[in-house]
Design a protein around this motif. Structure first.
Motif, mmCIF file in Angstrom:
data_model
loop_
_atom_site.group_PDB
_atom_site.id
_atom_site.type_symbol
_atom_site.label_atom_id
_atom_site.label_comp_id
_atom_site.label_asym_id
_atom_site.label_seq_id
_atom_site.Cartn_x
_atom_site.Cartn_y
_atom_site.Cartn_z
ATOM 1 N N ALA A 28 2.150 1.441 5.798
ATOM 2 C CA ALA A 28 2.708 0.534 6.793
ATOM 3 C C ALA A 28 2.910 1.241 8.134
ATOM 4 C CB ALA A 28 4.037 -0.035 6.291
ATOM 5 N N ARG A 29 3.315 2.492 8.099
ATOM 6 C CA ARG A 29 3.581 3.226 9.344
ATOM 7 C C ARG A 29 2.301 3.615 10.078
ATOM 8 N NH1 ARG A 29 8.542 7.526 8.610
ATOM 9 N NH2 ARG A 29 9.966 6.210 7.386
ATOM 10 N N HIS A 30 1.189 3.717 9.379
ATOM 11 C CA HIS A 30 -0.030 4.241 9.987
ATOM 12 C C HIS A 30 -1.188 3.248 9.954
ATOM 13 C CE1 HIS A 30 2.363 7.833 8.954
ATOM 14 N NE2 HIS A 30 1.802 8.367 10.022
ATOM 15 N N GLU A 31 -0.870 1.970 9.788
ATOM 16 C CA GLU A 31 -1.869 0.901 9.821
ATOM 17 C C GLU A 31 -2.977 1.143 8.790
ATOM 18 O OE1 GLU A 31 -3.170 0.757 13.866
ATOM 19 O OE2 GLU A 31 -1.391 -0.347 14.521
ATOM 20 N N LEU A 32 -2.547 1.424 7.568
ATOM 21 C CA LEU A 32 -3.459 1.682 6.466
ATOM 22 C C LEU A 32 -3.196 0.690 5.347
ATOM 23 C CD1 LEU A 32 -2.634 5.476 6.373
ATOM 24 C CD2 LEU A 32 -4.853 4.618 7.066
ATOM 25 N N THR A 33 -4.093 0.651 4.398
ATOM 26 C CA THR A 33 -3.850 -0.069 3.158
ATOM 27 C C THR A 33 -3.961 0.928 2.012
ATOM 28 O OG1 THR A 33 -6.191 -0.677 2.950
ATOM 29 C CG2 THR A 33 -4.724 -2.255 4.017
ATOM 30 N N ARG A 54 -8.579 2.833 6.158
ATOM 31 C CA ARG A 54 -8.383 2.375 7.533
ATOM 32 C C ARG A 54 -9.750 2.128 8.144
ATOM 33 N NH1 ARG A 54 -5.970 5.983 12.409
ATOM 34 N NH2 ARG A 54 -3.901 5.472 11.594
#
Length: 322
Positions: A28-33, A54
């Motif tokens: 969530a903090r690094h725009e990842l799944t 990402r």
């Protein structure tokens, strides 16, 4: 605690539930799944691996700590075939090792690996696969791709790779008619490659980070142990521990021809450009280029010089954790 402070011991001590929550928070903090979380095994060791995606690029969590990097060649106990192969390799270059002062195998390994040192290593996300900033992905319906596929015709079936003279590569399956992958290669300098990574919100590894990412704490010459096959070069063996993803889940240090650039321009890791193999050196010297701490200083300086050339600049992208 910043996630950059997450040590290997702390990560492995977490319960499965806590590890899952931590992975979701990192995502969530690094725009990842989160792409996967589970136990993996490699070369007799086990580890909880966390994978993230990402933009089509996959990353693995590499915990930090204060690991010991480098290799102490005094501990190396070569197998009989490794020692014999080194002697045979030396004979190809000189008539008498004693006359010309050729170094012993231990001395040579010591000269070609980084020194032992303890380093402070932050936790980070490291790309599972090497990335080439020179590559430009192309859609299957790109006119250049369609033209190359059409030119192939029906010569044979199965997944095959075709290359054009202007740097276009297309992998496609003639049976299904599907383009598997297409890319164009553009020439870029080292500085341009690093800037390209920055535009994606990543950077390449430092030499220390590359070693930690590759060896995952193994104290042996190779990440899987001290031995290596004595009946061929790495590319002759399509299976084996060098072809497997390592303890962190990374496909790294698998092919001497696919050396990787680091933040230090004269330091490359994971290979020697195929010099030992192409030059006909013995099998052990060909395998040595995959040693976790391998350093060919002459090759690194040449790659960084005006005389150096390469049709790709492979990097190992890193996402820093905050």
């Amino acid at each position: 605690m910043s996630y950059a402070d997450l040590s290997l011991a702390q990560w492995n001590d977490l319960s499965d539930g806590a590890a899952g929550r931590l992975a979701q928070d990192i995502a969530a903090r690094h725009e990842l799944t989160v792409a996967g979380l589970g136990d993996t095994a490699y070369a007799g060791r086990s580890h909880r691996t966390a994978l993230f995606d990402r933009g089509g690029m996959r990353f693995a969590l590499v915990p930090g700590g204060r690991p010991t990097l480098g290799y102490d060649a005094a501990r190396f106990r070569p197998a009989a075939h490794q020692a014999a192969d080194y002697v045979d390799s030396a004979a190809d270059y000189v008539d008498s090792a004693a006359e010309f002062g050729l170094p012993s195998l231990t001395e040579y390994v010591d000269a070609m690996t980084s020194p032992v040192r303890d380093v402070d290593m932050p936790a980070m996300l490291v790309a599972v696969d090497a990335f080439d900033p020179c590559e430009v992905p192309l859609a299957p319906d790109d006119p250049r791709v369609r033209e190359l596929v059409a030119s192939v015709g029906n010569r044979f079936g199965g997944v095959r790779t075709f290359r054009s003279g202007d740097g276009l590569t297309v992998e496609f399956d003639r049976t299904t008619g599907q383009v598997v992958r297409a890319r164009a290669i553009r020439e870029v300098s080292y500085d341009e490659a690093m800037a390209g990574l920055g535009s994606l919100g990543v950077r390449t590894t430092t030499p220390d980070e590359w070693e930690w990412a590759c060896g995952a704490g193994a104290t042996t010459l190779f990440r899987w142990g001290d031995d290596c096959p004595g009946d061929g070069y790495p590319y002759d063996h399509r299976t084996g521990p060098h072809r497997q993803e390592n303890l962190w889940g990374l496909a790294i240090g698998q092919d001497p021809y696919r050396h990787e650039a680091t933040t230090e321009r004269t330091v490359v890791c994971g290979g020697d450009g195929g010099g030992a193999t192409c030059g006909g050196s013995g099998f052990f010297l060909g395998w040595l280029t995959l040693a976790t701490a391998y350093r060919d200083e002459d090759f690194g300086r040449w790659v960084a010089s005006d005389d150096g050339y390469a049709d790709e600049i492979l990097t190992r992208p890193v996402i820093e954790l905050g």
